[in-house]
Design an enzyme around this catalytic site. Structure first.
Site, short mmCIF file in Angstrom:
data_model
loop_
_atom_site.label_atom_id
_atom_site.label_comp_id
_atom_site.label_asym_id
_atom_site.label_seq_id
_atom_site.Cartn_x
_atom_site.Cartn_y
_atom_site.Cartn_z
N HIS A 151 0.83 -1.20 0.00
CA HIS A 151 0.00 0.00 0.00
C HIS A 151 0.87 1.25 0.00
O HIS A 151 1.51 1.58 1.00
CB HIS A 151 -0.89 -0.03 1.25
CG HIS A 151 -1.89 1.07 1.33
ND1 HIS A 151 -1.87 2.00 2.34
CD2 HIS A 151 -2.94 1.39 0.54
CE1 HIS A 151 -2.88 2.84 2.18
NE2 HIS A 151 -3.54 2.49 1.09
N HIS A 178 -0.77 10.41 -2.86
CA HIS A 178 -2.01 9.98 -2.22
C HIS A 178 -3.18 10.82 -2.67
O HIS A 178 -4.30 10.34 -2.85
CB HIS A 178 -1.83 10.05 -0.71
CG HIS A 178 -3.09 9.79 0.08
ND1 HIS A 178 -3.89 8.69 -0.16
CD2 HIS A 178 -3.66 10.47 1.09
CE1 HIS A 178 -4.92 8.72 0.67
NE2 HIS A 178 -4.80 9.79 1.43
#
Length: 344
Positions: A27, A69
């Protein structure tokens, strides 16, 4: 993961079988150990054995995909320390929410490359702060090259990109789908057997991609709210048997928040079985080691930043039959996955 009230672990469940051998998805890279979405984080994840590395994709002013992100780079770069960019601080409405800061679409790639990444969660991950200012913002091309460079000796390192805010980017003249499909095809990836998953919280974005590429698509969802493109009323509606059947018409699998499968220490839901019945794989997100992200029964003390029993958390979900998972600590994820595989 939401915290449940019981302090004791639930009784062990019989092992359920996944539809596909479980994969470990790094991730944002090994983001528990390096600032997220940096080549350093991705490289460490590969060294730790991750099957896939995950870049969140946003676009620059000159239409280049970079890994961040969010398109708001205020908290993930040192842009605030660059006086030459001070005037670019602004407020925007993105997916119905107001954000104030600096945004990738207002910078060319050359300008972004003058910035350096910083740790997004400094209080929870103080050890990562020592890497602040060392790493560039990587492009998708650099992430692809990294994965290919490490795909040697029979090992294949895949990529698992997420399209971030595709409706918003389309609204400002930066549609993502054709650009992404073209870049992945140029890398040799266009078929369901290629080492790529494309994920999105939006629906129409995935449906457009479904018409443009054979690559596997993953519908992301959360325990509350709904997709920003309002293509369906809510994520809750998507996980009904009828909703899952609809998702299966355009996606290979789903990426639910962990709480949608088991909310803390509460009993598991039926989502794994329901999704498998619709032919969908499940890749839930995100296993993190810090107490604040773990259910009460797996926490170690009261400090939110202290690492708890992430290994047991992963084992619980693998026992439920998930087909893969996202984790900020891929080294731990690989170790637990492999041990569970040996014991099945």
């Amino acid at each position: 993961m939401a915290h449940g009230a019981p302090m004791q672990s639930p009784a062990p469940q019989p092992l359920a079988h996944p539809l596909s051998p479980p994969i470990v998805i790094a991730h944002r890279g090994a983001s528990g150990l390096r600032p997220e979405h940096t080549l350093a984080a991705y490289t460490l994840a590969i060294e730790q054995g991750a099957d896939f590395i995950e870049p969140d994709l946003v676009l620059t002013k000159d239409n280049v995909f970079v890994a961040r992100h969010e398109n708001d780079i205020t908290g993930t770069t040192n842009v605030a320390t660059h006086p030459e960019f001070a005037a670019r601080r602004t407020t925007k409405l993105i997916d119905g929410e107001r954000h104030t800061g600096w945004f990738t679409e207002d910078f060319t790639l050359a300008e972004l490359k003058t910035l350096r990444a910083v740790e997004r969660l400094p209080k929870l991950r103080p050890d990562n702060v020592k890497y602040d200012g060392q790493f560039e913002v990587p492009t998708l091309a650099e992430v692809i090259a990294l994965a290919k460079r490490h795909s040697v000796g029979g090992r294949v390192v895949g990529i698992y990109p997420e399209t971030k805010h595709p409706t918003y980017f389309a609204s400002i003249g930066h549609p993502m789908e054709a650009l992404l499909v073209t870049q992945l095809k140029a890398a040799g990836w266009s078929k369901p057997t290629d080492p790529v998953f494309i994920q999105s919280f939006e629906v129409d974005n995935l449906k457009r991609l479904h018409r443009m590429t054979g690559l596997r698509l993953i519908q992301l969802m959360d325990a509350s709210g709904g997709p920003a493109d309002h293509a369906t009323p809510s994520y809750a509606a998507m996980v009904t048997p009828a909703g899952l059947k609809t998702v299966a018409s355009y996606a290979y699998g789903i990426g639910p928040g962990l709480a949608m499968i088991q909310n803390g220490d509460a009993p598991p839901t039926t989502l794994v079985a329901d999704a498998h019945a619709a032919g969908l794989r499940l890749h839930p997100w995100t296993f993190r080691a810090e107490n604040v992200f773990l259910p009460k029964s797996l926490q170690n003390g009261v400090d939110p930043a202290t690492h708890g029993k992430i290994e047991e958390a992963i084992r619980r979900y693998l026992a439920l039959g998930i087909d893969g998972f996202f984790t900020d600590f891929p080294g731990i994820g690989v170790k637990v996955r492999d041990a569970v595989k040996e014991n099945r």
